[in-house]
Design a protein around this motif. Structure first.
Motif, PDB file in Angstrom:
ATOM      1  N   GLY A  87       1.071  -0.732   0.274  1.00 15.35           N
ATOM      2  CA  GLY A  87       0.346   0.227   0.215  1.00 15.35           C
ATOM      3  C   GLY A  87       0.907   1.012   0.052  1.00 15.35           C
ATOM      4  N   MET A  88       2.264   1.140  -0.518  1.00 16.80           N
ATOM      5  CA  MET A  88       2.388   2.110  -0.371  1.00 16.80           C
ATOM      6  C   MET A  88       3.924   2.444  -1.369  1.00 16.80           C
ATOM      7  N   THR A  89       4.693   3.897  -1.659  1.00 12.53           N
ATOM      8  CA  THR A  89       5.401   3.815  -3.313  1.00 12.53           C
ATOM      9  C   THR A  89       6.701   3.964  -2.996  1.00 12.53           C
ATOM     10  N   GLY A  90       7.306   4.154  -4.456  1.00 15.02           N
ATOM     11  CA  GLY A  90       9.287   4.701  -3.654  1.00 15.02           C
ATOM     12  C   GLY A  90       8.775   5.965  -2.962  1.00 15.02           C
ATOM     13  N   VAL A  91       8.226   6.682  -3.060  1.00 11.88           N
ATOM     14  CA  VAL A  91       8.359   7.853  -1.924  1.00 11.88           C
ATOM     15  C   VAL A  91       8.783   7.602  -0.751  1.00 11.88           C
ATOM     16  N   VAL A 116      15.251   3.462  -7.191  1.00 11.33           N
ATOM     17  CA  VAL A 116      13.829   3.236  -5.881  1.00 11.33           C
ATOM     18  C   VAL A 116      12.731   2.716  -6.941  1.00 11.33           C
ATOM     19  N   SER A 117      12.416   2.047  -6.179  1.00  6.46           N
ATOM     20  CA  SER A 117      11.361   1.334  -7.776  1.00  6.46           C
ATOM     21  C   SER A 117       9.346   2.366  -6.858  1.00  6.46           C
ATOM     22  N   ASP A 118       8.692   1.607  -7.801  1.00  5.63           N
ATOM     23  CA  ASP A 118       7.424   1.613  -7.413  1.00  5.63           C
ATOM     24  C   ASP A 118       6.944   0.486  -7.803  1.00  5.63           C
ATOM     25  N   ALA A 119       5.979  -0.104  -7.473  1.00  5.14           N
ATOM     26  CA  ALA A 119       5.907  -2.299  -7.911  1.00  5.14           C
ATOM     27  C   ALA A 119       4.763  -1.916  -8.944  1.00  5.14           C
ATOM     28  N   VAL A 120       4.263  -2.998  -9.111  1.00  4.02           N
ATOM     29  CA  VAL A 120       3.634  -3.665 -10.182  1.00  4.02           C
ATOM     30  C   VAL A 120       2.227  -2.544  -9.118  1.00  4.02           C
ATOM     31  N   GLU A 121       1.165  -1.846 -10.054  1.00 10.60           N
ATOM     32  CA  GLU A 121       0.015  -1.239  -9.378  1.00 10.60           C
ATOM     33  C   GLU A 121      -0.270  -0.507  -8.439  1.00 10.60           C
ATOM     34  N   ARG A 122       1.379   0.652  -7.915  1.00 16.71           N
ATOM     35  CA  ARG A 122       1.920   0.922  -7.107  1.00 16.71           C
ATOM     36  C   ARG A 122       2.260   2.622  -7.947  1.00 16.71           C
ATOM     37  N   GLY A 123       1.836   3.954  -7.498  1.00 15.60           N
ATOM     38  CA  GLY A 123       2.158   5.113  -7.856  1.00 15.60           C
ATOM     39  C   GLY A 123       2.173   4.996  -9.023  1.00 15.60           C
ATOM     40  N   ARG A 124       3.979   4.891  -9.847  1.00 18.63           N
ATOM     41  CA  ARG A 124       3.983   5.788 -11.142  1.00 18.63           C
ATOM     42  C   ARG A 124       4.025   4.174 -11.841  1.00 18.63           C
ATOM     43  N   ALA A 125       3.620   3.198 -11.060  1.00 19.30           N
ATOM     44  CA  ALA A 125       3.391   2.261 -11.785  1.00 19.30           C
ATOM     45  C   ALA A 125       2.464   2.073 -13.014  1.00 19.30           C
TER      46      ALA A 125
END
Length: 340
Positions: A87-91, A116-125
């Motif tokens: 429920g989080m992102t790379g931020v 720093v990554s945004d996983a599948v379904e999160r943030g900029r992904a």
């Protein structure tokens, strides 16, 4: 005269970083076809015309977003991957909710190239249609869940929508005055994308050549599993309070000889039902690793006299001190050259 915002900006006397490159890319993902979707009309801008939209056709799903900062003269033996939790992102790694530099900057200053990554379904992904691609609707984290359960800011019954009436733990290291800022980071999550997410993380490892994995919470299971899938490419695994871990009955920890593992845990774990039920999986995997002669270190911060840390170790007010413990471990494992 400085404004309040200007006076609260973090300042530093450290020398500026010498950066070679900043960039980003997407990894993983596959093209899928949608069919049977109804036609819709879209208004692209306020008071603009309605455009007919055909929703059937090809889209990309399962991609992951990765941002990198490469130093001009890195001292780390290989790049450091920062993988967020559920429920989080790379931020989470970039700037703390109270405005201090996060672990991205800490480890850049230490000498690592940082991804720093945004996983599948999160943030900029981004995310995909449901139920057409994702099998169910998303979950949204509530303030009470975050406060009392997942992040352990206060005991059961201590959450209140009125900040004055909230009852954080008396020695809590997270600055509760910035809880709403932390809530801004929460994003939808699905419970049906483990396979897609693991595939994307594995693709990132394959792309990198060699890397060090530093994971948080849900990201811990993905990181430990990625190491199992690519033990020759992963040079170390650091798990901050992993909420799950591989099953020793399904995976052979022997393949991870030569891949040191560090586990770091905060406070209030034994009085929180969510973590009482979540920690045994990590215990079992750590013991299986030890039995296979894998180098494992298990740090419980209160046992070292460090009290009050929440699940948000990278956001607590002693986050740099916790990062320094991780860095010291990396130095001991020969994964970064010491200055001079």
């Amino acid at each position: 005269m400085k404004t309040k915002d200007e006076s609260e900006e973090s300042t530093t006397t450290e020398a500026p970083l010498v950066i070679h490159e900043i960039g980003s890319f997407f990894v993983g993902g596959e093209v899928v076809s949608l069919s049977g979707m109804p036609k819709r009309a879209r208004v692209s801008t306020l008071n603009g015309p309605a455009h007919p939209i055909e929703q059937n056709g090809e889209i990309v799903v399962g991609q992951m977003y990765v941002q990198y900062v490469k130093l001009a003269a890195p001292r780390g033996s290989c790049p450091l991957m920062l993988w967020h939790g559920g429920g989080m992102t790379g931020v989470n790694w970039e700037t703390t909710p109270d405005g201090r530099p996060g672990w991205q900057m800490f480890f850049l200053r230490a000498g690592f190239d940082v991804y720093v990554s945004d996983a599948v379904e999160r943030g900029r992904a981004s995310w995909a249609p449901y139920p057409q691609i994702y099998d169910e609707v998303p979950y949204f984290r509530t303030a009470r869940e975050a406060w009392e359960e997942t992040f352990r800011f206060g005991p059961a019954g201590s959450w209140n929508v009125d900040p004055v009436l909230r009852r954080p733990y008396s020695d809590l290291r997270f600055d509760a005055a910035h809880f709403e800022s932390f809530m801004n980071q929460f994003v939808p999550r699905w419970a049906t994308n483990n396979v897609r997410t693991q595939r994307a993380y594995d693709a990132l490892i394959a792309r990198m050549g060699h890397s060090i994995l530093l994971t948080h919470s849900q990201g811990g299971n993905f990181g430990m599993t990625a190491a199992l899938h690519s033990p020759e490419q992963v040079k170390a695994v650091i798990s901050l309070e992993p909420s799950g871990a591989p099953d020793p009955l399904q995976y052979d920890p022997m393949v991870l000889r030569g891949v040191p593992h560090l586990f770091v845990w905060g406070d209030y774990l034994d009085v929180n039902p969510f973590w009482v039920h979540s920690m045994p999986a990590a215990h079992r995997w750590a013991e299986a690793l030890r039995a296979a002669n894998v180098d494992v270190e298990w740090i419980v911060l209160p046992e070292r006299g460090i009290h009050g840390n929440s699940h948000a170790l990278m956001a607590d007010n002693n986050s740099d001190a916790i990062a320094a413990l991780v860095l010291e471990w990396l130095v001991r494992k020969g994964l970064i050259a010491t200055p001079g």
